[in-house]
Design an enzyme around this catalytic site. Sequence first.
Site, PDB file in Angstrom:
ATOM      1  N   GLY A  27      36.784  -7.107  37.857  1.00  0.00           N
ATOM      2  CA  GLY A  27      37.355  -7.263  36.532  1.00  0.00           C
ATOM      3  C   GLY A  27      38.410  -6.190  36.365  1.00  0.00           C
ATOM      4  O   GLY A  27      39.266  -6.041  37.224  1.00  0.00           O
ATOM      5  N   GLU A  28      38.292  -5.418  35.329  1.00  0.00           N
ATOM      6  CA  GLU A  28      39.228  -4.306  35.096  1.00  0.00           C
ATOM      7  C   GLU A  28      38.404  -3.049  34.816  1.00  0.00           C
ATOM      8  O   GLU A  28      37.738  -2.946  33.784  1.00  0.00           O
ATOM      9  CB  GLU A  28      40.165  -4.665  33.931  1.00  0.00           C
ATOM     10  CG  GLU A  28      41.067  -3.543  33.480  1.00  0.00           C
ATOM     11  CD  GLU A  28      41.810  -2.881  34.636  1.00  0.00           C
ATOM     12  OE1 GLU A  28      42.458  -3.582  35.433  1.00  0.00           O
ATOM     13  OE2 GLU A  28      41.716  -1.640  34.744  1.00  0.00           O
ATOM     14  N   SER A  29      38.459  -2.113  35.773  1.00  0.00           N
ATOM     15  CA  SER A  29      37.549  -0.963  35.710  1.00  0.00           C
ATOM     16  C   SER A  29      37.749  -0.128  34.446  1.00  0.00           C
ATOM     17  O   SER A  29      36.781   0.392  33.883  1.00  0.00           O
ATOM     18  CB  SER A  29      37.704  -0.095  36.953  1.00  0.00           C
ATOM     19  OG  SER A  29      39.031   0.346  37.100  1.00  0.00           O
ATOM     20  N   CYS A  52      35.097  -4.773  43.788  1.00  0.00           N
ATOM     21  CA  CYS A  52      36.438  -4.464  43.271  1.00  0.00           C
ATOM     22  C   CYS A  52      36.372  -3.464  42.102  1.00  0.00           C
ATOM     23  O   CYS A  52      36.139  -2.284  42.339  1.00  0.00           O
ATOM     24  CB  CYS A  52      37.162  -5.758  42.927  1.00  0.00           C
ATOM     25  SG  CYS A  52      38.948  -5.546  42.868  1.00  0.00           S
ATOM     26  N   ARG A  65      42.653   3.136  43.177  1.00  0.00           N
ATOM     27  CA  ARG A  65      42.766   1.913  42.387  1.00  0.00           C
ATOM     28  C   ARG A  65      44.093   1.209  42.686  1.00  0.00           C
ATOM     29  O   ARG A  65      45.100   1.874  42.905  1.00  0.00           O
ATOM     30  CB  ARG A  65      42.707   2.318  40.909  1.00  0.00           C
ATOM     31  CG  ARG A  65      42.150   1.292  40.017  1.00  0.00           C
ATOM     32  CD  ARG A  65      41.963   1.883  38.617  1.00  0.00           C
ATOM     33  NE  ARG A  65      42.367   0.899  37.672  1.00  0.00           N
ATOM     34  CZ  ARG A  65      43.379   1.017  36.840  1.00  0.00           C
ATOM     35  NH1 ARG A  65      44.087   2.122  36.808  1.00  0.00           N
ATOM     36  NH2 ARG A  65      43.671   0.039  36.044  1.00  0.00           N
ATOM     37  N   ILE A  90      41.940  -9.035  45.137  1.00  0.00           N
ATOM     38  CA  ILE A  90      42.760  -9.233  43.923  1.00  0.00           C
ATOM     39  C   ILE A  90      43.000  -7.862  43.283  1.00  0.00           C
ATOM     40  O   ILE A  90      42.066  -7.245  42.763  1.00  0.00           O
ATOM     41  CB  ILE A  90      42.047 -10.171  42.917  1.00  0.00           C
ATOM     42  CG1 ILE A  90      41.673 -11.508  43.578  1.00  0.00           C
ATOM     43  CG2 ILE A  90      42.935 -10.400  41.683  1.00  0.00           C
ATOM     44  CD1 ILE A  90      40.685 -12.353  42.770  1.00  0.00           C
ATOM     45  N   ARG A  91      44.247  -7.383  43.361  1.00  0.00           N
ATOM     46  CA  ARG A  91      44.580  -6.029  42.871  1.00  0.00           C
ATOM     47  C   ARG A  91      43.474  -5.023  43.249  1.00  0.00           C
ATOM     48  O   ARG A  91      42.938  -4.296  42.424  1.00  0.00           O
ATOM     49  CB  ARG A  91      44.810  -6.027  41.361  1.00  0.00           C
ATOM     50  CG  ARG A  91      46.099  -6.732  40.962  1.00  0.00           C
ATOM     51  CD  ARG A  91      46.382  -6.643  39.472  1.00  0.00           C
ATOM     52  NE  ARG A  91      45.348  -7.286  38.671  1.00  0.00           N
ATOM     53  CZ  ARG A  91      45.201  -8.610  38.559  1.00  0.00           C
ATOM     54  NH1 ARG A  91      46.022  -9.431  39.187  1.00  0.00           N
ATOM     55  NH2 ARG A  91      44.243  -9.114  37.831  1.00  0.00           N
ATOM     56  N   HIS A 115      36.103  -9.674  46.679  1.00  0.00           N
ATOM     57  CA  HIS A 115      35.259 -10.428  45.732  1.00  0.00           C
ATOM     58  C   HIS A 115      34.385 -11.475  46.425  1.00  0.00           C
ATOM     59  O   HIS A 115      34.740 -12.662  46.430  1.00  0.00           O
ATOM     60  CB  HIS A 115      36.149 -11.162  44.722  1.00  0.00           C
ATOM     61  CG  HIS A 115      36.900 -10.279  43.805  1.00  0.00           C
ATOM     62  ND1 HIS A 115      36.417  -9.885  42.578  1.00  0.00           N
ATOM     63  CD2 HIS A 115      38.125  -9.708  43.928  1.00  0.00           C
ATOM     64  CE1 HIS A 115      37.316  -9.112  41.979  1.00  0.00           C
ATOM     65  NE2 HIS A 115      38.349  -8.990  42.773  1.00  0.00           N
ATOM     66  N   GLU A 166      31.973 -12.869  45.289  1.00  0.00           N
ATOM     67  CA  GLU A 166      31.486 -13.798  44.263  1.00  0.00           C
ATOM     68  C   GLU A 166      32.419 -14.989  44.047  1.00  0.00           C
ATOM     69  O   GLU A 166      32.029 -15.958  43.393  1.00  0.00           O
ATOM     70  CB  GLU A 166      31.270 -13.058  42.924  1.00  0.00           C
ATOM     71  CG  GLU A 166      32.520 -12.591  42.183  1.00  0.00           C
ATOM     72  CD  GLU A 166      33.085 -11.255  42.673  1.00  0.00           C
ATOM     73  OE1 GLU A 166      32.721 -10.798  43.778  1.00  0.00           O
ATOM     74  OE2 GLU A 166      33.925 -10.675  41.950  1.00  0.00           O
TER      75      GLU A 166
HETATM   76  N1  GLN Z   1      42.599  -3.375  39.601  1.00  0.00           N
HETATM   77  C1  GLN Z   1      41.360  -3.584  38.925  1.00  0.00           C
HETATM   78  C2  GLN Z   1      40.802  -2.298  38.350  1.00  0.00           C
HETATM   79  O1  GLN Z   1      41.382  -1.301  38.384  1.00  0.00           O
HETATM   80  C3  GLN Z   1      40.326  -4.191  39.829  1.00  0.00           C
HETATM   81  C4  GLN Z   1      40.711  -5.598  40.127  1.00  0.00           C
HETATM   82  C5  GLN Z   1      39.574  -6.529  40.327  1.00  0.00           C
HETATM   83  O2  GLN Z   1      38.412  -6.230  40.061  1.00  0.00           O
HETATM   84  N2  GLN Z   1      39.930  -7.695  40.760  1.00  0.00           N
HETATM   85  O3  GLN Z   1      39.733  -2.303  37.852  1.00  0.00           O
END
Ligand code: GLN
Length: 194
Positions: free
Chosen positions: A48-50, A80, A109, A137-138, A174, A176
């Site tokens: 997700g987004e940390s 991630c 990150r 993904i990122r 990921h 999942e």
């Molecule tokens: N770039 C996201 C973060 O800093 C992580 C990306 C992801 O979980 N797909 O949390």
Amino acid sequence: MSVKVGVLALQGDVREHLEALEASGTSAISVRRERELEQVDGLVIPGGESTTISKLLGMFDLFEPIQARLKDGMPAFGSCAGMILLASEVLDTRDDAVNFGAIDMTVRRNAFGRQVDSFEQDLDFVGLDSPLRAVFIRAPWVERVGSGVEVLARDSGGHIVAVRHGNVMATAFHPEVTSDHRVHGLFARLVQTA
Ligand code: GLN
């Protein structure tokens, strides 16, 4: 023994982790309250987004209870953003972001940069007998691991992208989001033997 695994459900790939756990034969619940955390034998921290998850951990009063369970040896798996949250040191994050310090490692990150922000690759993964399709993904990568940390996978450029420290696992990618649930299976076994 039958175990129950929680998926931290503040933001991110919650449903995908719940489905992957159930598909690998593990009963799973979402965790958004301390009383739900108390019911589980292990915890998944989703992608997700940390920095968002970090903020919500504070708002839901979950940071200290989860950190206490981790100190007590609760098994955990982070993908991630979850990997970032489990790290002892995070580079290129916000100054106010928190992390659990459950794995002795330094994580950068968004390490793969904007130009290649999403890609897939087949990886050899310790404990799996054939390559695993990994979706990034990122994603972060791991720049340093402590002596107690086992490297489970590297990408084709040699960056560390999966690790285990005792009962805590993390992947920069990921598992999942694919139909291959073997990483969730490995984590379920870790929870069973813990
Ligand atoms: N770039 C996201 C973060 O800093 C992580 C990306 C992801 O979980 N797909 O949390």
